[in-house]
Write a protein that holds these residues in place. Structure first.
Motif, PDB file in Angstrom:
ATOM      1  N   PHE A 126       0.827  -1.208   0.000  1.00  0.00           N
ATOM      2  CA  PHE A 126       0.000   0.000   0.000  1.00  0.00           C
ATOM      3  C   PHE A 126       0.866   1.265   0.000  1.00  0.00           C
ATOM      4  N   LEU A 127       1.984   1.232   0.707  1.00  0.00           N
ATOM      5  CA  LEU A 127       2.897   2.376   0.693  1.00  0.00           C
ATOM      6  C   LEU A 127       3.456   2.623  -0.708  1.00  0.00           C
ATOM      7  N   MET A 128       3.789   1.539  -1.428  1.00  0.00           N
ATOM      8  CA  MET A 128       4.260   1.690  -2.805  1.00  0.00           C
ATOM      9  C   MET A 128       3.210   2.364  -3.671  1.00  0.00           C
ATOM     10  N   ALA A 129       1.949   1.969  -3.503  1.00  0.00           N
ATOM     11  CA  ALA A 129       0.869   2.553  -4.307  1.00  0.00           C
ATOM     12  C   ALA A 129       0.733   4.045  -4.030  1.00  0.00           C
ATOM     13  N   ILE A 130       0.811   4.443  -2.767  1.00  0.00           N
ATOM     14  CA  ILE A 130       0.637   5.848  -2.400  1.00  0.00           C
ATOM     15  C   ILE A 130       1.773   6.700  -2.964  1.00  0.00           C
ATOM     16  N   VAL A 131       3.017   6.261  -2.753  1.00  0.00           N
ATOM     17  CA  VAL A 131       4.168   7.029  -3.234  1.00  0.00           C
ATOM     18  C   VAL A 131       4.167   7.106  -4.758  1.00  0.00           C
ATOM     19  N   SER A 132       3.814   6.023  -5.430  1.00  0.00           N
ATOM     20  CA  SER A 132       3.771   6.027  -6.899  1.00  0.00           C
ATOM     21  C   SER A 132       2.748   7.031  -7.408  1.00  0.00           C
ATOM     22  N   ALA A 133       1.578   7.075  -6.756  1.00  0.00           N
ATOM     23  CA  ALA A 133       0.529   8.003  -7.185  1.00  0.00           C
ATOM     24  C   ALA A 133       0.953   9.453  -7.014  1.00  0.00           C
ATOM     25  N   LEU A 134       1.762   9.727  -6.011  1.00  0.00           N
ATOM     26  CA  LEU A 134       2.146  11.105  -5.703  1.00  0.00           C
ATOM     27  C   LEU A 134       3.359  11.594  -6.486  1.00  0.00           C
ATOM     28  N   THR A 135       4.201  10.688  -6.968  1.00  0.00           N
ATOM     29  CA  THR A 135       5.505  11.114  -7.501  1.00  0.00           C
ATOM     30  C   THR A 135       5.774  10.759  -8.953  1.00  0.00           C
ATOM     31  N   LEU A 136       5.180   9.704  -9.484  1.00  0.00           N
ATOM     32  CA  LEU A 136       5.548   9.250 -10.823  1.00  0.00           C
ATOM     33  C   LEU A 136       4.711   9.944 -11.888  1.00  0.00           C
ATOM     34  N   THR A 137       5.322  10.173 -13.056  1.00  0.00           N
ATOM     35  CA  THR A 137       4.643  10.805 -14.186  1.00  0.00           C
ATOM     36  C   THR A 137       4.674   9.877 -15.394  1.00  0.00           C
TER      37      THR A 137
END
Length: 523
Positions: free
Chosen positions: A494-505
């Motif tokens: 779940f942490l991976m999903a949150i960080v990916s949503a906030l930072t990756l383009t």
């Protein structure tokens, strides 16, 4: 070296080419103009001097036919087959990585059988045997950074593949526990060097329209390695014979394939070997593609970065730039959470996990099913790379698996024996869709000037995390139970999903140089 000196040096290296083909940037246009001028001159010569009409028409027709075809050369699409061949030859090293990672999961039942006449491992030795490859991989990533910068990705792979074969042969022949643990450590070092080298090589040779799918083929090959080791390990072969088969199959073919490939064009450009870089682009893009234009784009990006970094120390200094440091920190966090996402633990202890679940299916056959899941879902990943959704579903599956073990621990009877296989199958499905995106991000978000060293460092962080996850799994399950361990892994997803949503383009269809410019703009 200043920007002007870099440009002057590169112009001097292409002096010979400029004499035969006028300029790097306007080769096709000036060639077309020269053809038309020659055609016009010959027509005037025919009218004024009375040159034989048949000969002039023949020459004129050929020249006129050449001129309109020149734009087709400029717009020609890059060839696909050479890029696929380069990817397949390199991806075979990832098949070897899959067999290295899955070897302990399929052979531990034999190595812990107290009735066996061969070597028998205790609990501590089992943990070391399973996890030491990841510690070795961390060392390999650090050690591999120097040859990646100095001799390039392809030669680094050619250097490490024979070492991996010797380690497999040691597993086949050794009669000492310390020797097979040492062999596993050497395989880990080889795995770390192969991981960083192969990703760099594919990212740098691939055209922007194919890069995502070609990088995904690395993961497909690793999943083939998982399936291969699970299938061979489920046969009547002993664990030593399995090691021999894996060693021969996963080292010799990629070594032969890499012998016939050129070095990465971008790595060659960073070493100022521009003529070789051009030939490498022609090999991977085809003779009809405008390789000169792409080489100009690569050189422009290097010039914008004030030249290439030709040593590890230079690349480490360049990594302190805000944009590069930001990208590196994001990828490092994704690597750490991916290490504790449960994927590597499941691979290392697959048969043991199914044995603990007391399912009514053969643990070995269940392992083969999981291997098939890896392969099939990895193929689907070529079309659907969804990191955020995948991590979320993986977290839910591990929470459900943890719930199964919780109910099993605190209830006398539990009839839903299909739950472990279903949860792990769905987990493998979505991890195969999402986790390859992290490798793609690793190659894309880092500029060419620092990619060799940065990828080595970030893979080191990944394998240190994997070592910690695999090494501590038996102790975590003893402390909080299997249900608690899988719940922890679910939180990491779940942490991976949150960080990916906030930072990756989104980077689909963009060249590496365009992505680097975007990352610089975001600082």
């Amino acid at each position: 070296m200043t920007l002007e000196k870099v440009k002057i040096g590169r112009r001097e290296r292409f002096a010979d080419e400029e004499q035969s083909a006028p300029g790097l940037e306007n080769v096709a246009g000036e060639a077309a103009a020269s053809r038309w001028m020659v055609g016009a001159a010959e027509e005037d010569e025919e009218e004024e001097e009375g040159v034989a009409k048949g000969f002039a028409d023949e020459v004129d027709g050929a020249l006129l036919q050449d001129a309109p075809q020149t734009p087709l050369v400029i717009e020609a699409r890059p060839a696909i087959l050479p890029q696929v061949y380069g990817t397949l030859a390199t991806a075979l090293t990832h098949m070897g990585m899959g067999t290295i990672l899955g070897f302990s999961g399929i052979t531990l039942p034999q190595l812990t059988d107290a009735t066996s006449s061969d070597l028998v491992l205790n609990t501590f030795q089992v943990a070391i045997f399973s996890s030491v490859i990841n510690l070795g991989a961390a060392v390999g990533c650090i050690a591999g950074g120097v040859p990646l910068v100095r001799i390039g990705q392809r030669l680094t792979l050619l250097m490490i593949l024979p070492v991996a074969l010797l380690a497999w042969l040691t597993l086949f022949t050794s009669q000492y526990i310390w020797a097979i643990v040492a062999a596993r450590a050497v395989l880990g070092i080889a795995m770390g060097i192969m991981a960083s080298s192969s990703v760099n090589y594919i990212v740098e040779l691939a055209d922007s329209s194919l890069r995502g799918r070609l990088v995904a083929m690395l993961n497909i090959s690793r999943y083939v390695g998982y399936l291969f080791i699970y299938a061979v390990g489920s046969s009547a072969l002993t664990w030593r014979e399995v090691a021999l088969v894996c060693g021969c199959v996963t080292t010799v073919p990629p070594f032969v394939g890499l012998l016939f490939l050129p070095d990465s064009p971008r790595w060659l450009a960073t070493r100022d070997r521009l003529e070789e870089a051009r030939r490498s682009l022609v090999f991977f893009r085809g003779p009809d593609y405008d390789s000169i234009q792409e080489l100009n784009s690569i050189l422009a990006q290097l010039d914008q970065s004030l030249g290439s970094c030709k040593s590890t120390r230079d690349q480490l200094r360049r990594m302190r730039q805000p944009a590069i440091l930001r990208s590196s920190m994001i990828i490092a966090f994704l690597h750490l959470t991916m290490a504790f996402s449960g994927s590597f633990v499941v691979s290392a202890y697959l048969v043991t996990i199914f044995d603990a679940a007391h399912v009514n299916l053969s643990s070995y056959y269940s392992a083969v099913v999981i291997g098939l899941d890896h392969l099939v879902y990895g193929l689907i990943c070529l079309l659907m790379p969804l990191l955020i959704t995948s991590c979320s579903v993986c977290g839910a599956c591990l929470f459900m698996l943890g719930g199964f073990f919780y109910d099993q621990a605190f209830k006398i009877e539990f009839s839903e024996m299909w739950v472990p296989l279903a949860c792990l199958s769905i987990y493998i499905f979505f991890s195969s869709l999402g986790f390859p995106v992290v490798e793609l991000v690793l190659g894309e978000f880092l500029p060419t000037t620092v990619r060799a060293t940065a990828v080595s460092i970030l893979y080191t962080i990944l394998f240190v995390g994997v070592f910690a996850a695999v090494q501590t799994y038996p102790y975590v399950t003893d402390a909080v139970g299997k249900h608690g361990a899988f719940w922890v892994y679910g939180v990491c997803n779940f942490l991976m999903a949150i960080v990916s949503a906030l930072t990756l383009t989104e980077t689909r269809g963009q060249t590496l140089e365009q992505i680097s410019q975007q990352q610089q703009a975001r600082r």
